[in-house]
Design an enzyme around this catalytic site. Structure first.
Site, PDB file in Angstrom:
ATOM      1  N   ASP A  51     -10.019  15.514   0.511  1.00 57.76           N
ATOM      2  CA  ASP A  51      -9.933  16.913   0.065  1.00 57.76           C
ATOM      3  C   ASP A  51     -10.252  17.004  -1.430  1.00 57.76           C
ATOM      4  O   ASP A  51     -10.303  18.104  -2.001  1.00 57.76           O
ATOM      5  CB  ASP A  51      -8.582  17.544   0.412  1.00 57.76           C
ATOM      6  CG  ASP A  51      -7.408  16.816  -0.220  1.00 57.76           C
ATOM      7  OD1 ASP A  51      -7.613  15.765  -0.874  1.00 57.76           O
ATOM      8  OD2 ASP A  51      -6.269  17.308  -0.059  1.00 57.76           O
ATOM      9  N   GLU A 189      -1.221   5.971  -4.110  1.00 61.27           N
ATOM     10  CA  GLU A 189      -1.957   6.503  -5.261  1.00 61.27           C
ATOM     11  C   GLU A 189      -1.103   6.487  -6.516  1.00 61.27           C
ATOM     12  O   GLU A 189       0.013   7.023  -6.529  1.00 61.27           O
ATOM     13  CB  GLU A 189      -2.447   7.935  -4.957  1.00 61.27           C
ATOM     14  CG  GLU A 189      -3.240   8.519  -6.130  1.00 61.27           C
ATOM     15  CD  GLU A 189      -4.070   9.756  -5.781  1.00 61.27           C
ATOM     16  OE1 GLU A 189      -4.169  10.107  -4.582  1.00 61.27           O
ATOM     17  OE2 GLU A 189      -4.622  10.363  -6.722  1.00 61.27           O
TER      18      GLU A 189
HETATM   19  O1  KIV Z   1      -9.034  13.242  -1.471  1.00 62.41           O
HETATM   20  C1  KIV Z   1      -9.195  12.106  -1.932  1.00 62.41           C
HETATM   21  O2  KIV Z   1     -10.236  11.753  -2.505  1.00 62.41           O
HETATM   22  C2  KIV Z   1      -8.091  11.154  -1.791  1.00 62.41           C
HETATM   23  C3  KIV Z   1      -8.231   9.832  -2.485  1.00 62.41           C
HETATM   24  C4  KIV Z   1      -7.944   9.993  -3.928  1.00 62.41           C
HETATM   25  C5  KIV Z   1      -7.373   8.797  -1.872  1.00 62.41           C
HETATM   26  O3  KIV Z   1      -7.132  11.434  -1.153  1.00 62.41           O
END
Ligand code: KIV
Length: 271
Positions: A51, A189
């Protein structure tokens, strides 16, 4: 550089086996057909249709505005460019938090309308019922703990999470709960590397780290950041492998100058 291109199709089982064998899992985001084709062709294990499309594709400040329909558009474009890797699609903010029936309905739309192979959602205990319901419908679920950008207005900042013992303990508990609920992997994260190592060693499913140190079972980066398409975002954890922003700017400037100078098109570039 050696890339493992031997495995035909990457599945959630492949990732489990990679963890057991101590082979690191590689994951990058992609949001469109052409880049998905490059990334899959290069031999990546997993593409995440994140997202983060809300930020890097649509220019929003947060991931909150992107809709389920927009995620479906991005994911179905990615799927058309992929032959080998596993594709994980983010459930966007608002498409799963209210209750587990809505969460399942959103996950089913992703699977039916995109051809994606699995979904990802953010959170621990709070979203456990939804995870269980989605998993029992046969849809593989990747969890996401630590800095969960859909909760940015609760956190108030994008700084490292789980530095305090209370939050670290909740993360340890949540990781176990997600494993028990049937998640096939968990993104960690922006948490301290020591905590990520401990969690990775305490569960049987793979952890995929971003800003969580080198002892996770795999790593993920946002494609626009690692290719230097977006050069404004430079956190400490990011390694930038290319500067597409600079190269593309130079190419566009050259094109402008060639057209203005009546150098393009030349005789060989016309009919
Ligand atoms: O949406 C995204 O790019 C993510 C990554 C940072 C893991 O969730």
């Amino acid at each position: 550089m050696s890339v493992n291109k031997e495995i035909k199709k990457v599945t959630t089982n492949t990732l489990l086996k990679m963890k057991a064998a101590g082979e690191k899992i590689t994951m990058l985001t992609a949001y469109d057909f052409s880049f998905a084709k490059i990334i899959d062709g290069a031999g990546i294990d997993v593409i995440l249709v994140g997202d983060s499309a809300s930020n890097v594709m649509a220019g929003h400040e947060t991931t909150l505005p992107i809709t389920l329909d927009q995620m479906i558009y991005h994911a179905s474009s990615v799927i058309r460019g992929v032959h080998r890797c596993l594709v994980v699609v983010d459930l966007p903010f608002g498409s799963y938090q209210s209750n587990s029936d809505i969460a399942l309905a959103s996950a089913v739309r992703i699977m039916k309308e995109t051809g994606g192979h699995s979904i990802k959602l953010e959170g621990g205990e709070e979203v456990l019922d939804s995870i269980k319901k989605i998993v029992s419908a046969g849809i593989p679920v990747m969890g996401h703990l630590g800095l969960t950008p859909q909760s940015i207005y609760r956190f108030g900042t994008y700084t490292v999470r789980a530095k305090e013992e209370d939050e670290a303990n909740k993360l340890r508990r949540d990781a176990k709960l997600l494993e028990e609920a049937g998640c096939f992997a968990i993104v960690l994260e922006k948490i301290p590397a020591a905590l990520a190592k401990e969690v990775s060693e305490s569960i049987s499913i793979p952890t995929i780290g971003i800003g969580a140190g080198g002892n996770c079972d795999g790593q993920v980066l946002v494609m626009h950041d690692m290719l230097g398409i977006n050069t404004e975002f430079k956190p400490r954890f990011l390694r930038q492998y290319l500067n597409i922003h600079e190269q593309a700017t130079k190419a566009v400037q050259q094109y402008i100058s060639d057209v203005k100078a009546k150098d393009f098109p030349n005789e060989n570039e016309q009919y």
